[in-house]
Design an enzyme around this catalytic site. Structure first.
Site, PDB file in Angstrom:
ATOM      1  CG  ASP A  70     -74.613  28.447 -61.050  1.00 19.04           C
ATOM      2  OD1 ASP A  70     -73.772  28.285 -61.559  1.00 19.04           O
ATOM      3  OD2 ASP A  70     -75.143  28.007 -60.564  1.00 19.04           O
ATOM      4  CG  ASN A  97     -68.185  22.106 -63.424  1.00 19.09           C
ATOM      5  OD1 ASN A  97     -68.512  22.112 -61.597  1.00 19.09           O
ATOM      6  ND2 ASN A  97     -69.518  23.124 -64.114  1.00 19.09           N
TER       7      ASN A  97
END
Ligand code: IPE
Ligand code: IPE
Ligand code: MG
Length: 246
Positions: A21, A69
């Protein structure tokens, strides 16, 4: 002494799962587009895979794209798919050189066809490798996976090929996408976020979590080794008391 030298090779985690991330924030910090962060993130992937091979980690699972996502802007999703395709194609040879077997979990059928084809080709070409299994979680979410497993089990019960009392932890785990992969002992999330974002919920019931503020494009094998050293300092009690452990 460097972190690598501090690692006890006899007590390595067999499986490390990572939530990669911070690519977007890394790019933004330098006034660049988010996609630039994703491209740089690939360099970290390469270094971490080699770092795992270097110290002897047998299973590495990387969260590359979550079900959630898909809700990002289309340009970003398209760019991520393109990066995935070009990386798979470019790196298959290196995976073979390092004896790394490529694997994928998630709703693979939801990926663009080119992606599916290239993934299948790369998995086929690396299937014989035994040093390390690199699993990419793609269009993955743990709730999706648990539901899919539940549906398979319910279907078998309905068809009378499975009895309710045969539904054990082992049976359930064998219906998950991670079948044949041991549960991760260590989960690393970069970028300072302290959550698991729908990742391996079943498999991480007893996983040790390691959070670092380092953004993924800056995460390199020395950071991985630091996480392993931290993990090795912990006492894993699995519900028991200290004195019961040898
Ligand atoms: C991780 O970086 C990569 C993916 C989720 C695909 P992000 O893109 O989430 O970067 P941040 O969290 O916005 O900085
Ligand atoms: C988790 O990162 C998914 C991947 C790393 C692929 P996100 O950046 O999408 O997660 P949230 O939205 O911050 O929870
Ligand atoms: Mg993020």
């Amino acid at each position: 002494m460097g972190f690598k030298e501090q690692i006890d090779v006899n007590r390595l985690p067999k499986h490390i799962a990572i939530i990669m991330d911070g690519n977007g924030r890394w790019a933004k910090n330098q006034g660049k587009m988010r996609i630039f962060g994703h491209e740089q993130g690939v360099l970290s992937v390469k270094d971490i895979v080699e770092g795992c091979v270097d110290v002897g980690i047998e299973f590495l699972t990387l969260y590359a794209f979550s079900t959630e996502n898909w809700h990002r802007p289309k340009e970003e999703v398209d760019a991520l798919m393109q990066i995935l395709i070009s990386t798979i194609n470019k790196e298959t040879e290196t995976l073979n050189k390092n004896k790394v077997k490529l694997n994928a979990i998630g709703d693979i059928e939801s990926l663009p066809q080119e992606c599916i084809d290239d993934l299948n080709e790369a998995m086929g070409k690396t299937a014989h490798n035994t040093k390390c299994t690199l699993t990419l979680a793609l269009s993955y979410s743990a709730k999706w996976e648990i539901l899919a497993a539940t549906k398979k089990i319910a279907q078998s019960v309905k068809e009378n090929t499975l009895q309710v009392d045969q539904i054990t932890e082992e049976l359930f785990a064998s219906k998950l996408t991670t079948v044949n992969i041991p549960d991760p002992e260590l989960m690393i999330r970069t970028s300072g976020e302290h959550r698991i974002s729908n990742y391996l919920l079943w498999q991480m019931a007893y996983t040790e979590f390691y959070f670092t503020d380092v953004l993924w494009p800056d995460f390199r094998r020395k950071d991985l080794f630091e996480a392993i050293v931290d993990y090795q300092k912990r006492e894993r009690r699995f519900g028991k008391i200290s004195e019961q452990l040898n």
